[in-house]
Design an enzyme around this catalytic site. Structure first.
Site, PDB file in Angstrom:
ATOM      1  N   TYR A 130       0.823  -1.218   0.000  1.00  0.00           N
ATOM      2  CA  TYR A 130       0.000   0.000   0.000  1.00  0.00           C
ATOM      3  C   TYR A 130       0.860   1.273   0.000  1.00  0.00           C
ATOM      4  O   TYR A 130       0.472   2.292   0.572  1.00  0.00           O
ATOM      5  CB  TYR A 130      -0.941   0.020   1.211  1.00  0.00           C
ATOM      6  CG  TYR A 130      -1.745  -1.244   1.379  1.00  0.00           C
ATOM      7  CD1 TYR A 130      -2.642  -1.648   0.404  1.00  0.00           C
ATOM      8  CD2 TYR A 130      -1.609  -2.035   2.516  1.00  0.00           C
ATOM      9  CE1 TYR A 130      -3.380  -2.816   0.551  1.00  0.00           C
ATOM     10  CE2 TYR A 130      -2.347  -3.197   2.677  1.00  0.00           C
ATOM     11  CZ  TYR A 130      -3.229  -3.588   1.684  1.00  0.00           C
ATOM     12  OH  TYR A 130      -3.950  -4.737   1.833  1.00  0.00           O
TER      13      TYR A 130
ATOM     14  N   ASP B 106     -17.054 -13.810   7.151  1.00  0.00           N
ATOM     15  CA  ASP B 106     -15.631 -13.486   7.157  1.00  0.00           C
ATOM     16  C   ASP B 106     -15.307 -12.916   8.538  1.00  0.00           C
ATOM     17  O   ASP B 106     -15.502 -11.738   8.806  1.00  0.00           O
ATOM     18  CB  ASP B 106     -15.344 -12.456   6.055  1.00  0.00           C
ATOM     19  CG  ASP B 106     -13.885 -11.999   6.023  1.00  0.00           C
ATOM     20  OD1 ASP B 106     -13.138 -12.331   6.963  1.00  0.00           O
ATOM     21  OD2 ASP B 106     -13.517 -11.287   5.074  1.00  0.00           O
TER      22      ASP B 106
ATOM     23  N   TYR C 103     -14.594  -5.512   2.618  1.00  0.00           N
ATOM     24  CA  TYR C 103     -13.206  -5.827   2.275  1.00  0.00           C
ATOM     25  C   TYR C 103     -12.955  -7.267   2.694  1.00  0.00           C
ATOM     26  O   TYR C 103     -13.132  -7.628   3.867  1.00  0.00           O
ATOM     27  CB  TYR C 103     -12.222  -4.894   2.979  1.00  0.00           C
ATOM     28  CG  TYR C 103     -10.776  -5.304   2.753  1.00  0.00           C
ATOM     29  CD1 TYR C 103     -10.100  -4.894   1.610  1.00  0.00           C
ATOM     30  CD2 TYR C 103     -10.118  -6.131   3.653  1.00  0.00           C
ATOM     31  CE1 TYR C 103      -8.785  -5.299   1.367  1.00  0.00           C
ATOM     32  CE2 TYR C 103      -8.811  -6.537   3.427  1.00  0.00           C
ATOM     33  CZ  TYR C 103      -8.152  -6.117   2.287  1.00  0.00           C
ATOM     34  OH  TYR C 103      -6.867  -6.536   2.052  1.00  0.00           O
TER      35      TYR C 103
ATOM     36  N   LYS D 216      -5.829 -14.012  11.354  1.00  0.00           N
ATOM     37  CA  LYS D 216      -5.317 -12.952  12.231  1.00  0.00           C
ATOM     38  C   LYS D 216      -5.140 -13.434  13.665  1.00  0.00           C
ATOM     39  O   LYS D 216      -4.107 -13.977  14.016  1.00  0.00           O
ATOM     40  CB  LYS D 216      -6.206 -11.707  12.146  1.00  0.00           C
ATOM     41  CG  LYS D 216      -6.124 -10.992  10.783  1.00  0.00           C
ATOM     42  CD  LYS D 216      -6.731  -9.624  10.812  1.00  0.00           C
ATOM     43  CE  LYS D 216      -6.712  -8.955   9.453  1.00  0.00           C
ATOM     44  NZ  LYS D 216      -5.377  -8.545   9.011  1.00  0.00           N
TER      45      LYS D 216
END
Length: 610
Positions: free
Chosen positions: A9, A240, A137, A269
């Site tokens: 990014y 998700d 996202y 995560k």
């Protein structure tokens, strides 16, 4: 030497050298320079136990002495089996089957492939598209990019590469929404399903918290309604929980807020406490059993090299033990209370003109600005104060490690708030500084001499800046707005005090039934004294809290014009300005509407607001 590392990014042309991290402990990481930075993001939301947790480090070391890796194709090992059983135990009832991969994005790719193949195997070959939500996202791999928000997402460049899926409006009803608010969101979802259900294999959703897409926080009742709609239209429901899983929303999984079991759930995560990359895609018996058959299409054709890595599975098992044994849900409750107190309940923050919204859910908090430009420079600002913050677009957020102490949490929130108050005041003075430089010669002689027209221009510029800053768009927060205004006047005192030195000001200001009087204000700055009286007077505060938005706007303009009045004509007592001056001075059009006569036009930029 420039590092060959290509950072994510990054604007390669303008990026600054990345600070080198050499270690960490607890909620801090340490840079090569010796700086200790308090991590407000726990490294993209995964380091839930903080850095160098002794039990997790020991688990990795112990497993490394036994088995670092082996393929899961045709083989298995104890850490993979044990972790799968633990995940079945802790996730919503019915998710009885675990497919491993190596990252959240790949876990979502697995989920989408699984859903499409399920529909084909159960006699619905036309159901080959996904239904996602705006603001979603789900990752940066090709399949995941196609189900991220196509308008505000970051993948517009790749549109020609990506398959086309369906999108429903993002839910707007907040966590504590009414039934009517939720029904509005569900009606929009139903409309899309009614039109396209015959080609939709699954609905993808980040339950309760749309993370990287803007930290949108939604109602558990929306999840319940989505479950019912998926059942009605023969569509699988995929959660998700890459970001929301393992406590981020205040419960172990976001699904637990609604008591809902999705058909497929993706975890990553916090799965390993952030210590190694790993992911798990869980499925119900209904989904899993559809893959039992004799045709070549019954095998699920996916197999990441590092799926079920023994090191990752072992540290994930230890992470879960620590989470349960040390009551992490209790720690998250404490963090939530702190975040609510420091951010959600801060009236001055909520009233700040650069702040669009403040939201808190579990161990997540976000200050949403009106534009990304409002947050330009915040990372450097925070680093100077010992905190690592990395905003997403116009969202300044914190997702701290769960071991973050109260003192550390308050330090994070203080820095987040300071960005809006300290940096905006500095920006205010920065905007005004050129005016001072250009027109300072107009104030030679202590503020009562100089060029009259230059004083008028400076007053107009000051008024314009303050008008923009104090719009009073949130009537419930007038007290906080007024406090911020007073603080800004203090800053202006530093810049302009050497010119505003005239003693003996007399001010009599009327708001219908309310009167403020200031007589014989001492030097050096009568402006500051007047604003303090206006701001601290209890009757005025009570009156402000009752009045309409229009009235509050007049208060903001009134303060602006106290400034301009004192700069332009400090030798006149405000209550006895000569009639010719009074007629064309906006101060009287705002504060003394009953005394105003004559034409407009003196401040054309502001006339429309009076």
């Amino acid at each position: 030497m420039t590092s060959p590392v290509w950072h994510p990014y990054a604007d390669l042309k303008h990026q600054t050298p990345a600070p080198k991290v050499v270690g960490g402990d607890g909620a801090h990481f340490v840079l090569e320079s010796g700086e200790r930075l308090l991590d407000a993001t726990c490294s993209w939301w995964c380091m839930i136990h903080g850095y160098a947790h002794p039990r997790l480090v020991a688990a990795i070391r112990e497993q490394a002495g036994e088995l670092c890796h082996v393929m899961l194709g045709g083989l298995t090992h104890e850490p993979a089996d044990r972790l799968a059983r633990e995940l079945v135990r802790i996730t919503p009832a019915g998710l009885n089957h675990v497919f491993y991969s190596d990252s959240g994005s790949v876990g979502m790719e697995v989920a989408m492939k699984m859903a499409l193949q399920y529909q084909v195997l159960t006699g619905n070959p036309g159901k080959r598209k996904m239904l996602s939500l705006m603001k979603a996202y789900h990752g940066d791999t090709t399949g995941c990019m196609a189900v991220c928000d196509p308008e505000e997402g970051m993948h517009g460049l790749f549109t020609g590469l990506l398959p086309q899926h369906h999108f429903a409006p993002a839910p707007n009803a907040p966590y504590d929404a009414t039934a009517e608010q939720v029904e509005h969101d569900l009606s929009a979802l139903r409309e899309v399903l009614e039109r396209h259900h015959d080609e939709i294999a699954a609905l993808l959703m980040e339950p309760l918290l749309q993370a990287a897409g803007g930290l949108n926080m939604t109602s558990p009742d929306y999840i319940l309604g989505a479950r019912a709609l998926c059942d009605e239209f023969g569509v699988l429901l995929i959660f998700d929980e890459v970001a929301t899983g393992f406590g981020r929303t205040g419960k172990l999984f976001a699904a637990d807020h609604a008591g809902v079991t999705p058909d497929i759930m993706v975890l990553s995560k916090g799965l390993t406490g952030g210590y190694l990359g790993h992911a798990a895609t869980l499925a119900t018996d209904r989904v899993h059993d559809a893959f039992i058959g004799d045709s070549e299409h019954h095998a699920f054709m996916h197999g990441p090299t590092f799926m079920g890595n023994p090191l990752a599975c072992r540290v994930a098992l230890e992470s879960l033990r620590v989470f349960e044994e040390e009551d992490y849900l209790g720690k998250i409750t404490t963090l939530n209370q702190l975040l609510r107190r420091e951010l959600l309940d801060d009236r001055a923050l909520n009233a700040h003109p650069a702040v669009a919204d403040v939201r808190v859910l579990g161990a997540t908090a976000v200050i949403e600005a009106h534009a990304a430009e409002e947050l330009k420079g915040v990372a450097s600002f925070a680093r100077e104060r010992g905190v690592w913050l990395r905003p997403i677009g116009r969202w300044l957020y914190t997702m701290p490690a769960y071991i973050t102490s109260e003192t550390e949490m308050v330090k994070i929130t203080d820095v987040m708030k300071a960005w809006f108050f300290e940096s905006s005041r500095q920006h205010q003075i920065t905007l005004l500084a050129p005016l001072v430089d250009q027109r300072g010669d107009a104030f030679a002689g202590g503020g009562v001499n100089g060029h009259y027209q230059e004083k008028i221009r400076l007053a107009c510029d000051l008024a314009g800046v303050f008008k923009q800053r104090y719009r009073f768009t949130k009537p419930d927060n007038v007290r906080a707005q007024l406090a911020a205004l007073i603080a800004d006047i203090s800053q202006l005192n530093t810049a302009f005090g050497k010119w505003i030195t005239q003693p003996g000001i007399h001010c009599r200001t009327r708001f219908k039934d309310f009167t403020v009087q200031v007589q014989d204000v001492a030097r050096p700055c009568p402006l500051m004294q007047i604003i303090n009286v206006l701001g601290n007077h209890a009757d005025l505060e009570a009156l402000l809290l009752k009045r309409s938005q229009r009235f509050m706007g007049r208060i903001g303009l009134g303060a602006t014009n106290l400034i301009s009045a004192l700069i332009i004509k400090p030798q006149y007592p405000l209550g006895i300005v000569p009639p010719a001056f009074r007629r064309r001075h906006l101060l009287y059009r705002v504060l003394f509407p009953q005394a105003v006569t004559g034409a407009k036009g003196f401040y054309p930029a502001l006339d429309a607001d009076t």
